[in-house]
Design an enzyme around this catalytic site. Structure first.
Site, PDB file in Angstrom:
ATOM      1  N   HIS A 182     -19.467  50.379  10.058  1.00  0.00           N
ATOM      2  CA  HIS A 182     -19.505  49.074  10.716  1.00  0.00           C
ATOM      3  C   HIS A 182     -20.697  49.031  11.651  1.00  0.00           C
ATOM      4  O   HIS A 182     -20.712  49.717  12.678  1.00  0.00           O
ATOM      5  CB  HIS A 182     -18.215  48.827  11.492  1.00  0.00           C
ATOM      6  CG  HIS A 182     -17.070  48.476  10.597  1.00  0.00           C
ATOM      7  ND1 HIS A 182     -16.923  47.210  10.064  1.00  0.00           N
ATOM      8  CD2 HIS A 182     -16.058  49.204  10.098  1.00  0.00           C
ATOM      9  CE1 HIS A 182     -15.838  47.188   9.296  1.00  0.00           C
ATOM     10  NE2 HIS A 182     -15.302  48.381   9.295  1.00  0.00           N
ATOM     11  N   PRO A 183     -21.684  48.211  11.329  1.00  0.00           N
ATOM     12  CA  PRO A 183     -22.840  48.094  12.224  1.00  0.00           C
ATOM     13  C   PRO A 183     -22.447  47.438  13.543  1.00  0.00           C
ATOM     14  O   PRO A 183     -21.387  46.825  13.628  1.00  0.00           O
ATOM     15  CB  PRO A 183     -23.785  47.182  11.449  1.00  0.00           C
ATOM     16  CG  PRO A 183     -22.884  46.356  10.593  1.00  0.00           C
ATOM     17  CD  PRO A 183     -21.742  47.278  10.221  1.00  0.00           C
ATOM     18  N   ALA A 209     -15.132  39.905  13.216  1.00  0.00           N
ATOM     19  CA  ALA A 209     -16.141  38.872  13.521  1.00  0.00           C
ATOM     20  C   ALA A 209     -15.914  37.587  12.738  1.00  0.00           C
ATOM     21  O   ALA A 209     -16.266  36.498  13.202  1.00  0.00           O
ATOM     22  CB  ALA A 209     -17.532  39.422  13.211  1.00  0.00           C
TER      23      ALA A 209
HETATM   24  N1  LIG Z   1     -19.116  46.284  15.123  1.00  0.00           N
HETATM   25  C1  LIG Z   1     -18.422  45.347  14.437  1.00  0.00           C
HETATM   26  O1  LIG Z   1     -17.507  44.709  14.966  1.00  0.00           O
HETATM   27  N2  LIG Z   1     -18.755  45.174  13.109  1.00  0.00           N
HETATM   28  C2  LIG Z   1     -18.099  44.297  12.288  1.00  0.00           C
HETATM   29  N3  LIG Z   1     -17.142  43.419  12.570  1.00  0.00           N
HETATM   30  C3  LIG Z   1     -16.790  42.744  11.406  1.00  0.00           C
HETATM   31  O2  LIG Z   1     -15.972  41.852  11.290  1.00  0.00           O
HETATM   32  N4  LIG Z   1     -17.562  43.207  10.377  1.00  0.00           N
HETATM   33  C4  LIG Z   1     -18.385  44.192  10.875  1.00  0.00           C
HETATM   34  O3  LIG Z   1     -19.228  44.871  10.264  1.00  0.00           O
END
Ligand SMILES: NC(=O)NC1=NC(=O)NC1=O
Length: 166
Positions: free
Chosen positions: A67-68, A121
């Site tokens: 997960h970036p 997100a």
């Molecule tokens: N650091 C993050 O919260 N990454 C992320 N949240 C998501 O919903 N997709 C991601 O890659």
């Protein structure tokens, strides 16, 4: 997206490959594949959620490798990178003030909790994500572990729903 009936019949390796981008936890993926066949999407979702309830700090650390940071849209063509970009699409990369606030927030979070800030997100604007980040910075280590794990479950279940449909 494939149909549940098709997923039920896939060779184990192909089923694992389909689920792999949901979360970087092969144990969870293998257990879900082994639990086939599923009579309904609700049954699939229920089992996936139940298998994720046991996740702890070790699983979180391992999963974060895929997960970036929020605001750092990953390069790369792998499915999980494309999923991250799509999930973060509401974070307006052109808003330099927001991008800088997220960058600073990520650094503060990592300094406090020692890992990348994770949030589901999808469905959240950049401003909502920044607000959540600032709120969660006030959490205790224990509270924040529970919140981060719940976000990981939400992301995983959303990706599962995107992979297998009616
Ligand atoms: N650091 C993050 O919260 N990454 C992320 N949240 C998501 O919903 N997709 C991601 O890659």
């Amino acid at each position: 997206m494939i149909a549940l009936s098709h997923f039920n019949q896939l060779e184990p390796d192909a089923a694992m490959a389909l689920l792999q981008p949901c979360v970087a936890l092969p144990g969870w993926t293998a257990a879900l594949v082994a639990a086939r066949p599923f009579a309904s999407l609700a049954a699939l979702r229920h089992t996936a959620q139940a298998l994720a309830e046991s996740w702890g700090s070790a699983e979180l650390e391992q999963a974060l490798s895929a997960h970036p940071r929020i605001g750092e849209k990953p390069a790369g063509q792998q499915t999980h990178a494309a999923l991250s970009r799509q999930e973060q699409s509401a974070v307006n990369a052109d808003d330099m003030q927001l991008a800088e606030a997220l960058r600073m927030g990520n650094l503060r979070y990592e300094a406090r909790f020692g890992r990348v800030f994770l949030i589901r997100a999808k469905g959240r604007s950049g401003e909502e994500i920044l607000h959540a980040l600032e709120q969660r910075l006030a959490n205790s280590v224990t509270e924040e572990m529970a919140v981060a794990l719940e976000q990981l479950r939400e992301i995983t279940l959303l990706r599962l729903a995107g992979a297998i449909g009616e």
